[in-house]
Design a protein around this motif. Structure first.
Motif, PDB file in Angstrom:
ATOM      1  N   HIS A 106       0.848  -1.202   0.000  1.00  0.00           N
ATOM      2  CA  HIS A 106       0.000   0.000   0.000  1.00  0.00           C
ATOM      3  C   HIS A 106       0.880   1.247   0.000  1.00  0.00           C
ATOM      4  O   HIS A 106       1.949   1.305   0.606  1.00  0.00           O
ATOM      5  CB  HIS A 106      -0.975  -0.006   1.186  1.00  0.00           C
ATOM      6  N   SER A 107       0.445   2.226  -0.760  1.00  0.00           N
ATOM      7  CA  SER A 107       1.095   3.535  -0.793  1.00  0.00           C
ATOM      8  C   SER A 107       0.006   4.588  -0.843  1.00  0.00           C
ATOM      9  O   SER A 107      -1.151   4.287  -1.177  1.00  0.00           O
ATOM     10  CB  SER A 107       2.037   3.663  -1.997  1.00  0.00           C
ATOM     11  N   GLN A 108       0.351   5.806  -0.522  1.00  0.00           N
ATOM     12  CA  GLN A 108      -0.674   6.843  -0.405  1.00  0.00           C
ATOM     13  C   GLN A 108      -0.097   8.215  -0.711  1.00  0.00           C
ATOM     14  O   GLN A 108       1.113   8.427  -0.609  1.00  0.00           O
ATOM     15  CB  GLN A 108      -1.291   6.860   0.991  1.00  0.00           C
ATOM     16  N   ARG A 109      -0.996   9.104  -1.076  1.00  0.00           N
ATOM     17  CA  ARG A 109      -0.591  10.498  -1.232  1.00  0.00           C
ATOM     18  C   ARG A 109      -0.283  11.062   0.151  1.00  0.00           C
ATOM     19  O   ARG A 109      -1.049  10.858   1.100  1.00  0.00           O
ATOM     20  CB  ARG A 109      -1.709  11.305  -1.889  1.00  0.00           C
ATOM     21  N   SER A 110       0.809  11.757   0.251  1.00  0.00           N
ATOM     22  CA  SER A 110       1.275  12.266   1.537  1.00  0.00           C
ATOM     23  C   SER A 110       1.664  13.730   1.399  1.00  0.00           C
ATOM     24  O   SER A 110       2.005  14.197   0.312  1.00  0.00           O
ATOM     25  CB  SER A 110       2.482  11.453   2.021  1.00  0.00           C
ATOM     26  N   VAL A 111       1.622  14.455   2.508  1.00  0.00           N
ATOM     27  CA  VAL A 111       1.929  15.883   2.509  1.00  0.00           C
ATOM     28  C   VAL A 111       2.911  16.182   3.638  1.00  0.00           C
ATOM     29  O   VAL A 111       2.712  15.749   4.774  1.00  0.00           O
ATOM     30  CB  VAL A 111       0.664  16.737   2.689  1.00  0.00           C
ATOM     31  N   ALA A 112       3.946  16.930   3.302  1.00  0.00           N
ATOM     32  CA  ALA A 112       4.858  17.457   4.324  1.00  0.00           C
ATOM     33  C   ALA A 112       4.794  18.974   4.271  1.00  0.00           C
ATOM     34  O   ALA A 112       4.940  19.571   3.198  1.00  0.00           O
ATOM     35  CB  ALA A 112       6.280  16.978   4.086  1.00  0.00           C
ATOM     36  N   ARG A 113       4.551  19.581   5.406  1.00  0.00           N
ATOM     37  CA  ARG A 113       4.596  21.049   5.490  1.00  0.00           C
ATOM     38  C   ARG A 113       5.960  21.435   6.063  1.00  0.00           C
ATOM     39  O   ARG A 113       6.265  21.159   7.225  1.00  0.00           O
ATOM     40  CB  ARG A 113       3.470  21.612   6.342  1.00  0.00           C
ATOM     41  N   ILE A 114       6.751  22.063   5.223  1.00  0.00           N
ATOM     42  CA  ILE A 114       8.089  22.487   5.596  1.00  0.00           C
ATOM     43  C   ILE A 114       8.037  23.966   5.974  1.00  0.00           C
ATOM     44  O   ILE A 114       7.613  24.805   5.182  1.00  0.00           O
ATOM     45  CB  ILE A 114       9.076  22.292   4.424  1.00  0.00           C
ATOM     46  N   ARG A 137      10.733  23.440  10.911  1.00  0.00           N
ATOM     47  CA  ARG A 137       9.797  22.409  11.374  1.00  0.00           C
ATOM     48  C   ARG A 137       9.343  21.596  10.179  1.00  0.00           C
ATOM     49  O   ARG A 137       9.074  22.144   9.102  1.00  0.00           O
ATOM     50  CB  ARG A 137       8.574  23.019  12.065  1.00  0.00           C
ATOM     51  N   VAL A 138       9.248  20.291  10.376  1.00  0.00           N
ATOM     52  CA  VAL A 138       8.690  19.387   9.371  1.00  0.00           C
ATOM     53  C   VAL A 138       7.459  18.730   9.994  1.00  0.00           C
ATOM     54  O   VAL A 138       7.550  18.121  11.060  1.00  0.00           O
ATOM     55  CB  VAL A 138       9.698  18.295   8.962  1.00  0.00           C
ATOM     56  N   ALA A 139       6.315  18.874   9.339  1.00  0.00           N
ATOM     57  CA  ALA A 139       5.089  18.191   9.763  1.00  0.00           C
ATOM     58  C   ALA A 139       4.623  17.335   8.591  1.00  0.00           C
ATOM     59  O   ALA A 139       4.320  17.862   7.521  1.00  0.00           O
ATOM     60  CB  ALA A 139       4.008  19.189  10.161  1.00  0.00           C
ATOM     61  N   ALA A 140       4.614  16.013   8.782  1.00  0.00           N
ATOM     62  CA  ALA A 140       4.288  15.094   7.688  1.00  0.00           C
ATOM     63  C   ALA A 140       3.018  14.323   8.015  1.00  0.00           C
ATOM     64  O   ALA A 140       2.769  13.955   9.170  1.00  0.00           O
ATOM     65  CB  ALA A 140       5.440  14.128   7.445  1.00  0.00           C
ATOM     66  N   HIS A 167      -7.256   5.913   9.290  1.00  0.00           N
ATOM     67  CA  HIS A 167      -6.656   7.083   9.943  1.00  0.00           C
ATOM     68  C   HIS A 167      -5.333   7.395   9.253  1.00  0.00           C
ATOM     69  O   HIS A 167      -4.873   6.650   8.387  1.00  0.00           O
ATOM     70  CB  HIS A 167      -6.426   6.809  11.439  1.00  0.00           C
ATOM     71  N   ASP A 168      -4.721   8.511   9.613  1.00  0.00           N
ATOM     72  CA  ASP A 168      -3.469   8.948   9.009  1.00  0.00           C
ATOM     73  C   ASP A 168      -2.300   8.663   9.944  1.00  0.00           C
ATOM     74  O   ASP A 168      -2.461   8.574  11.166  1.00  0.00           O
ATOM     75  CB  ASP A 168      -3.507  10.453   8.709  1.00  0.00           C
ATOM     76  N   ALA A 169      -1.123   8.554   9.366  1.00  0.00           N
ATOM     77  CA  ALA A 169       0.118   8.482  10.140  1.00  0.00           C
ATOM     78  C   ALA A 169       0.790   9.848  10.064  1.00  0.00           C
ATOM     79  O   ALA A 169       0.931  10.414   8.972  1.00  0.00           O
ATOM     80  CB  ALA A 169       1.037   7.401   9.586  1.00  0.00           C
ATOM     81  N   VAL A 170       1.199  10.415  11.208  1.00  0.00           N
ATOM     82  CA  VAL A 170       1.716  11.784  11.233  1.00  0.00           C
ATOM     83  C   VAL A 170       3.009  11.860  12.051  1.00  0.00           C
ATOM     84  O   VAL A 170       3.280  11.008  12.898  1.00  0.00           O
ATOM     85  CB  VAL A 170       0.680  12.769  11.828  1.00  0.00           C
ATOM     86  N   GLU A 201       4.821  22.941  22.765  1.00  0.00           N
ATOM     87  CA  GLU A 201       4.313  21.765  23.470  1.00  0.00           C
ATOM     88  C   GLU A 201       2.918  21.385  22.995  1.00  0.00           C
ATOM     89  O   GLU A 201       2.517  20.228  23.083  1.00  0.00           O
ATOM     90  CB  GLU A 201       4.279  22.030  24.985  1.00  0.00           C
ATOM     91  N   SER A 202       2.186  22.372  22.505  1.00  0.00           N
ATOM     92  CA  SER A 202       0.799  22.141  22.112  1.00  0.00           C
ATOM     93  C   SER A 202       0.610  22.436  20.628  1.00  0.00           C
ATOM     94  O   SER A 202       1.199  23.378  20.097  1.00  0.00           O
ATOM     95  CB  SER A 202      -0.138  23.039  22.932  1.00  0.00           C
ATOM     96  N   LEU A 203      -0.196  21.617  19.972  1.00  0.00           N
ATOM     97  CA  LEU A 203      -0.568  21.854  18.582  1.00  0.00           C
ATOM     98  C   LEU A 203      -2.083  22.030  18.503  1.00  0.00           C
ATOM     99  O   LEU A 203      -2.829  21.425  19.277  1.00  0.00           O
ATOM    100  CB  LEU A 203      -0.163  20.668  17.688  1.00  0.00           C
ATOM    101  N   ASP A 204      -2.511  22.867  17.563  1.00  0.00           N
ATOM    102  CA  ASP A 204      -3.942  23.005  17.286  1.00  0.00           C
ATOM    103  C   ASP A 204      -4.502  21.611  16.988  1.00  0.00           C
ATOM    104  O   ASP A 204      -3.955  20.879  16.155  1.00  0.00           O
ATOM    105  CB  ASP A 204      -4.109  23.922  16.066  1.00  0.00           C
ATOM    106  N   PRO A 205      -5.581  21.193  17.662  1.00  0.00           N
ATOM    107  CA  PRO A 205      -6.139  19.861  17.415  1.00  0.00           C
ATOM    108  C   PRO A 205      -6.484  19.601  15.957  1.00  0.00           C
ATOM    109  O   PRO A 205      -6.525  18.443  15.531  1.00  0.00           O
ATOM    110  CB  PRO A 205      -7.403  19.841  18.293  1.00  0.00           C
ATOM    111  N   LYS A 206      -6.721  20.650  15.186  1.00  0.00           N
ATOM    112  CA  LYS A 206      -7.067  20.484  13.770  1.00  0.00           C
ATOM    113  C   LYS A 206      -5.859  20.720  12.853  1.00  0.00           C
ATOM    114  O   LYS A 206      -6.021  20.808  11.638  1.00  0.00           O
ATOM    115  CB  LYS A 206      -8.212  21.437  13.394  1.00  0.00           C
ATOM    116  N   PHE A 207      -4.668  20.804  13.428  1.00  0.00           N
ATOM    117  CA  PHE A 207      -3.486  21.104  12.629  1.00  0.00           C
ATOM    118  C   PHE A 207      -3.282  20.081  11.512  1.00  0.00           C
ATOM    119  O   PHE A 207      -3.076  20.434  10.346  1.00  0.00           O
ATOM    120  CB  PHE A 207      -2.254  21.152  13.522  1.00  0.00           C
TER     121      PHE A 207
END
Length: 364
Positions: free
Chosen positions: A244-252, A323-326, A335-338, A350-356
């Protein structure tokens, strides 16, 4: 005549209200208009025939000129005294506008230029003793520079203007746009336009300015575990299986430091070098096959993605904190892997927006 007023610590009844209105009208029968106005001009609305409430005109006057004298009479509650503040008298870190859009001209790395629709967020800090700000001043300050080719220097000039206009100590500008780049297919030689979600941010706090570029990089992630299990099924049981493979997004998010320019194209190429399985624009059969081979050669967990991007960012002297958020939007799971990896205090939280992570979706 003795009048007994009801207590004011309870709701008056309708009968009491009607009695009060009759009393008011009885008094108004012998009172002068000036006396009624002195008590409260709004009383005229409650009186039948005694005072003529002005009949306002229902028309738009195209000839009316709002001259300086007239403008000085206009109310301005946002710039009113501290006595008008509602709620806690506290400083506000950010107050301003979001998604103010206009076309702006940007330079490209090859010395070309692009006019792109841009969403602007502009905000300033607000002292605890100030009621509010004049939001339109942010827009006017920005429009004063809108005809120029935009760069970080131009953004700094716009920030200087509205920070001075609004007498604020901290300020922020963010420009969000979709940046097009021509991308060649893997084997066929076809070319197509890939669009990248980019934001450029300038933040000033306590007199220190920091410049940040944000980029959403979209790629394919083939699960290394699934790949090995698929090969095991082929070798041990002669069963066709596909990983399995999937479209993925990294916010740099990269802080820009030094005098050398980090172009948008540079950051895209840095990401491609770190994770080469970028999604494709134009494909023929040989390209699709090549993409399958590339994914087979570069399987990647979400943890791998964060570290590979970080390795590339660390190697560029034009980049400070980052920062890298993938997000790998799984085809196996519902569900997603992050993952999130940050370097330096600018992005340490320490905290991230729950909808980030919900924002890490490629919209096509």
């Amino acid at each position: 005549m003795n009048v007994h007023l009801p207590e004011f610590d309870r709701e008056p009844s309708r009968d009491e209200a009607e009695a009060a209105l009759r009393l008011l009208r009885h008094w108004a029968d012998t009172a002068e208009s000036a006396e009624i106005d002195a008590l409260d001009p709004a009383i005229a609305r409650l009186l039948s025939g005694k005072v003529d409430y002005p009949a306002l005109e229902r028309r738009y006057d195209h000839e009316f000129d709002a001259d300086d004298a007239y403008r000085r009479t206009l109310p301005d509650l946002q710039n009113g005294p501290a006595s008008l503040i509602r709620g806690a008298k506290r400083s506000i870190q950010h107050v301003g506008i979001s998604n103010f859009r206009l076309p702006l001209r940007y330079r490209t790395r090859d010395n070309g230029a692009l006019v792109l629709e841009t969403s602007v967020t502009g905000s300033v800090s607000l002292d605890a003793d100030k009621k509010g700000i004049n939001m339109s001043r942010i827009i006017r300050s920005f429009y004063a520079h809108a005809e120029q080719t935009f760069s970080i220097g131009t953004v700094e000039a716009a920030l200087d203007d509205y920070k001075q206009d609004l007498e604020s100590f901290d300020a922020r500008i963010a420009l969000a746009l979709r940046f097009p780049m021509r991308v060649e297919s893997l084997r066929s030689g076809l070319e197509g336009w890939q669009y990248y979600d980019v934001a450029m941010e300038l933040v000033e706090r306590d007199g220190v300015r920091r410049k940040v570029m944000h980029l959403d990089y979209v790629y394919s992630s083939t699960c290394p575990c699934s790949l090995e299990l698929s090969e095991h099924a082929r070798q041990e049981r002669n069963v066709l299986a596909t990983p399995h493979s999937q479209r993925s997004v990294a916010r740099i998010s990269a802080e820009l430091i030094g005098d050398d320019v980090l172009w948008i194209e540079d950051l895209v190429e840095l990401c491609r070098k770190a994770v080469p399985t970028e999604t494709q624009v134009m494909v023929k059969r040989e390209d699709e096959q090549a993409f399958a081979e590339l994914n087979g050669a570069k399987p990647i967990f979400v943890e791998d993605a964060a570290r590979l991007f970080a390795e590339a960012l660390q190697s560029d002297a034009r980049i400070g904190d980052f920062r890298v958020a993938a997000s790998h939007q799984e085809s196996l799971h519902s569900h997603d892997a992050v993952s999130v990896l940050s370097e330096g205090e600018l992005f340490d939280a320490e905290s991230l927006d729950p909808k980030f992570f919900e924002t890490l979706i490629h919209r096509g």
